[in-house]
Design a protein around this motif. Structure first.
Motif, PDB file in Angstrom:
ATOM      1  N   THR A   1       0.800  -1.214   0.000  1.00  0.00           N
ATOM      2  CA  THR A   1       0.000   0.000   0.000  1.00  0.00           C
ATOM      3  C   THR A   1       0.838   1.270   0.000  1.00  0.00           C
ATOM      4  O   THR A   1       0.294   2.367  -0.005  1.00  0.00           O
ATOM      5  N   ARG A   2       2.155   1.149   0.015  1.00  0.00           N
ATOM      6  CA  ARG A   2       3.010   2.324  -0.071  1.00  0.00           C
ATOM      7  C   ARG A   2       4.369   1.914  -0.632  1.00  0.00           C
ATOM      8  O   ARG A   2       4.768   0.747  -0.549  1.00  0.00           O
ATOM      9  N   PRO A   3       5.091   2.871  -1.207  1.00  0.00           N
ATOM     10  CA  PRO A   3       6.393   2.542  -1.805  1.00  0.00           C
ATOM     11  C   PRO A   3       7.434   2.236  -0.737  1.00  0.00           C
ATOM     12  O   PRO A   3       7.235   2.511   0.452  1.00  0.00           O
TER      13      PRO A   3
ATOM     14  N   ARG B   1       7.047  -6.107  -6.551  1.00  0.00           N
ATOM     15  CA  ARG B   1       7.438  -4.705  -6.624  1.00  0.00           C
ATOM     16  C   ARG B   1       7.977  -4.374  -8.017  1.00  0.00           C
ATOM     17  O   ARG B   1       8.403  -5.263  -8.765  1.00  0.00           O
TER      18      ARG B   1
ATOM     19  N   GLU C   1       5.149   5.176  -6.805  1.00  0.00           N
ATOM     20  CA  GLU C   1       3.794   4.835  -6.408  1.00  0.00           C
ATOM     21  C   GLU C   1       3.825   3.613  -5.491  1.00  0.00           C
ATOM     22  O   GLU C   1       4.900   3.106  -5.148  1.00  0.00           O
ATOM     23  N   ASP C   2       2.639   3.119  -5.121  1.00  0.00           N
ATOM     24  CA  ASP C   2       2.546   2.115  -4.064  1.00  0.00           C
ATOM     25  C   ASP C   2       3.351   0.848  -4.326  1.00  0.00           C
ATOM     26  O   ASP C   2       3.887   0.249  -3.396  1.00  0.00           O
ATOM     27  N   HIS C   3       3.451   0.404  -5.588  1.00  0.00           N
ATOM     28  CA  HIS C   3       4.106  -0.857  -5.893  1.00  0.00           C
ATOM     29  C   HIS C   3       5.590  -0.688  -6.259  1.00  0.00           C
ATOM     30  O   HIS C   3       6.249  -1.660  -6.610  1.00  0.00           O
TER      31      HIS C   3
ATOM     32  N   CYS D   1      10.539  11.115  -0.989  1.00  0.00           N
ATOM     33  CA  CYS D   1       9.333  10.282  -0.844  1.00  0.00           C
ATOM     34  C   CYS D   1       9.135   9.972   0.640  1.00  0.00           C
ATOM     35  O   CYS D   1       9.407   8.847   1.094  1.00  0.00           O
TER      36      CYS D   1
ATOM     37  N   SER E   1       6.674   9.261   2.393  1.00  0.00           N
ATOM     38  CA  SER E   1       5.690   8.235   2.746  1.00  0.00           C
ATOM     39  C   SER E   1       6.250   6.819   2.624  1.00  0.00           C
ATOM     40  O   SER E   1       5.587   5.853   3.024  1.00  0.00           O
ATOM     41  N   ALA E   2       7.449   6.672   2.084  1.00  0.00           N
ATOM     42  CA  ALA E   2       8.017   5.348   1.837  1.00  0.00           C
ATOM     43  C   ALA E   2       8.592   4.737   3.111  1.00  0.00           C
ATOM     44  O   ALA E   2       9.237   5.420   3.911  1.00  0.00           O
ATOM     45  N   ASP E   3       8.357   3.433   3.289  1.00  0.00           N
ATOM     46  CA  ASP E   3       9.067   2.671   4.308  1.00  0.00           C
ATOM     47  C   ASP E   3      10.473   2.384   3.802  1.00  0.00           C
ATOM     48  O   ASP E   3      10.732   2.421   2.597  1.00  0.00           O
TER      49      ASP E   3
ATOM     50  N   ALA F   1       7.756   4.355   7.728  1.00  0.00           N
ATOM     51  CA  ALA F   1       8.093   5.758   7.493  1.00  0.00           C
ATOM     52  C   ALA F   1       7.961   6.589   8.758  1.00  0.00           C
ATOM     53  O   ALA F   1       8.753   7.516   8.992  1.00  0.00           O
TER      54      ALA F   1
END
Length: 339
Positions: A130-132, A158, A207-209, A266, A268-270, A307
Motif C-alpha cells: 500500500t506504499r512505496p 514490486r 507509487e505504491d508498488h 518520498c 511516505s516510503a518505508d 516511514a
C-alpha cells in the motif's frame, strides 16, 4: 559511452552474432576446458560450469533483445513505450529473463538463496503493497543486484528502480530494458550532486508498488576501499563517522547522501534494509575462476522500518543509518561464524 544509436546498431547485433558462434562451437569449448581442468583437483574444475552458464546467458540475452524489438514494434515503433501497459510488459520481460538466469544458476552452480523475513501479521501482509519502499542493501559479491531485483519482482511484486553505473549499458539487453523504465545510469565522473538529483527524481515519482534500490556503500567491500573510505571521512572532519566505520569489519561505511535524498523525496516510503552473505569473496572474474564453490549458497535477511519511525533530522538519520549498518555487520559476522 558511445551514443545510444551506435550501441543499438553495433552492440546488439554483435551479441547475436557472438551467441550463434558460441552455440555452434560450444562442444569444442566444453571439451577444451574439460581437458585443461584435468590437472586441477575436482573442486577447482569450474571451467565447464562457467562456459555453460556464459552460453546460457548469451542465449537469454538474444531472447530479451528480440522481445524488446517486438515490444518496440507493438508500441508503434517506440511511440507508446512510456504507457503503463508497455511499462508493465517490460517489467514482465525482466522478470522472465532473471527467472531463467536464476534457474540456470541453480542448476549449474547449485545456487541456493535463503531469505529470513521478519514475522508479519495478516494485516501487515495485506498492507505491504500500500506504499512505496526504499531498499538499502549491502553491496557484495557477483550479481547481488540481479538477485535483489529478481526477488523484488518475483516474490514481493514490486517494480524496482535503481541507479546504476553507465558502463553497464555495454550489456545490450540491460541497456535497452533499463532505459525504457524509470531507472538511471550515471557516468563514471558524475558529481555527487548529479547522483543525488537522479535519486531524487526516481524517488519523488514512486507509487505504491514501486521500490527504489540503493547500495549506500557505493561498491564492493575490500580492505583497501575500507581504509580509503575511513580516510575520506577523517579528511572531511567527520571523526564520529570515521570511528564508527572502523568498527565495521565486513562493510564499507554507508554514504548517507543517497538514502537521505530518497527519503526526503518520498517521505511516505518505508525503508527496508537487506543483509546478505555467502559469496562475499567473489568480487572479480579472477576470484570467481579460482574460488567458486561447488555449491553457491547465499543467506539473506531483511527488515522494514515504517516511514513514521524514520528520524526527521539529518544528523539523526545519519546516526540511524550507521546503527542499521552495524546491525548488518554483526549479522554477517554471526553468519560467518555459523558457517
Amino acid at each position: 559511452m558511445p551514443p545510444r544509436i551506435l550501441r543499438r546498431l553495433i552492440l546488439a547485433p554483435l551479441v547475436i552474432v557472438l551467441t550463434v558462434v558460441v552455440v555452434v562451437t560450444l562442444p569444442f569449448w566444453l571439451l577444451v576446458v574439460a581437458v585443461a581442468s584435468l590437472r586441477l583437483p575436482p573442486p577447482q574444475r569450474r571451467g565447464v560450469r562457467l562456459i555453460w552458464f556464459a552460453a546460457a546467458w548469451l542465449v537469454l540475452e538474444c531472447g530479451a533483445l528480440l522481445a524488446c524489438f517486438a515490444l518496440w514494434v507493438a508500441a508503434g515503433f517506440g511511440g507508446r513505450l512510456r504507457r503503463d501497459e508497455f511499462q508493465t510488459r517490460h517489467y514482465s520481460l525482466i522478470k522472465w529473463f532473471l527467472a531463467r538466469v536464476y534457474g540456470t544458476a541453480e542448476r549449474v552452480f547449485r545456487l541456493s538463496v535463503t531469505i529470513a523475513e521478519p514475522p508479519m501479521t495478516e494485516q501487515e501482509q495485506a498492507a505491504r503493497l500500500t506504499r512505496p519502499v526504499i531498499v538499502l542493501s549491502r553491496h557484495a559479491g557477483p550479481g547481488d543486484s540481479f538477485l535483489l531485483v529478481y526477488h523484488l519482482l518475483a516474490l514481493y511484486r514490486r517494480k524496482p528502480r535503481i541507479v546504476m553505473k553507465a558502463a553497464l549499458q555495454y550489456d545490450p539487453s540491460l541497456d535497452v530494458l533499463v532505459n525504457r523504465l524509470p531507472n538511471a545510469f550515471v557516468p563514471r565522473r558524475v558529481t555527487e550532486s548529479g547522483i543525488l538529483d537522479e535519486i531524487t527524481r526516481l524517488s519523488s515519482t514512486m507509487e505504491d508498488h514501486d521500490a527504489l534500490v540503493i547500495f549506500p556503500e557505493g561498491g564492493n567491500f575490500t580492505p583497501r576501499r575500507r581504509r580509503l573510505a575511513i580516510r575520506r571521512l577523517e579528511e572531511k572532519g567527520l571523526a564520529a563517522e570515521a570511528e564508527r566505520a572502523r568498527g565495521l569489519d565486513h562493510l564499507l561505511p554507508p554514504r548517507p547522501g543517497g538514502a537521505i535524498a530518497a527519503i526526503e523525496a518520498c517521505p511516505s516510503a518505508d525503508v527496508i534494509f537487506v543483509a546478505h552473505t555467502g559469496l562475499d569473496d567473489l568480487v572479480t572474474v579472477g576470484d570467481i575462476w579460482r574460488r567458486l564453490p561447488l555449491e553457491a549458497k547465499i543467506t539473506a535477511q531483511w527488515w522494514r522500518v515504517p516511514a513514521a519511525e524514520i528520524p526527521r533530522e539529518r544528523e539523526d538519520r545519519i546516526r540511524w543509518l550507521y546503527d542499521q549498518w552495524e546491525t548488518i555487520d554483526d549479522w554477517i559476522a554471526a553468519q560467518k561464524v555459523a558457517g
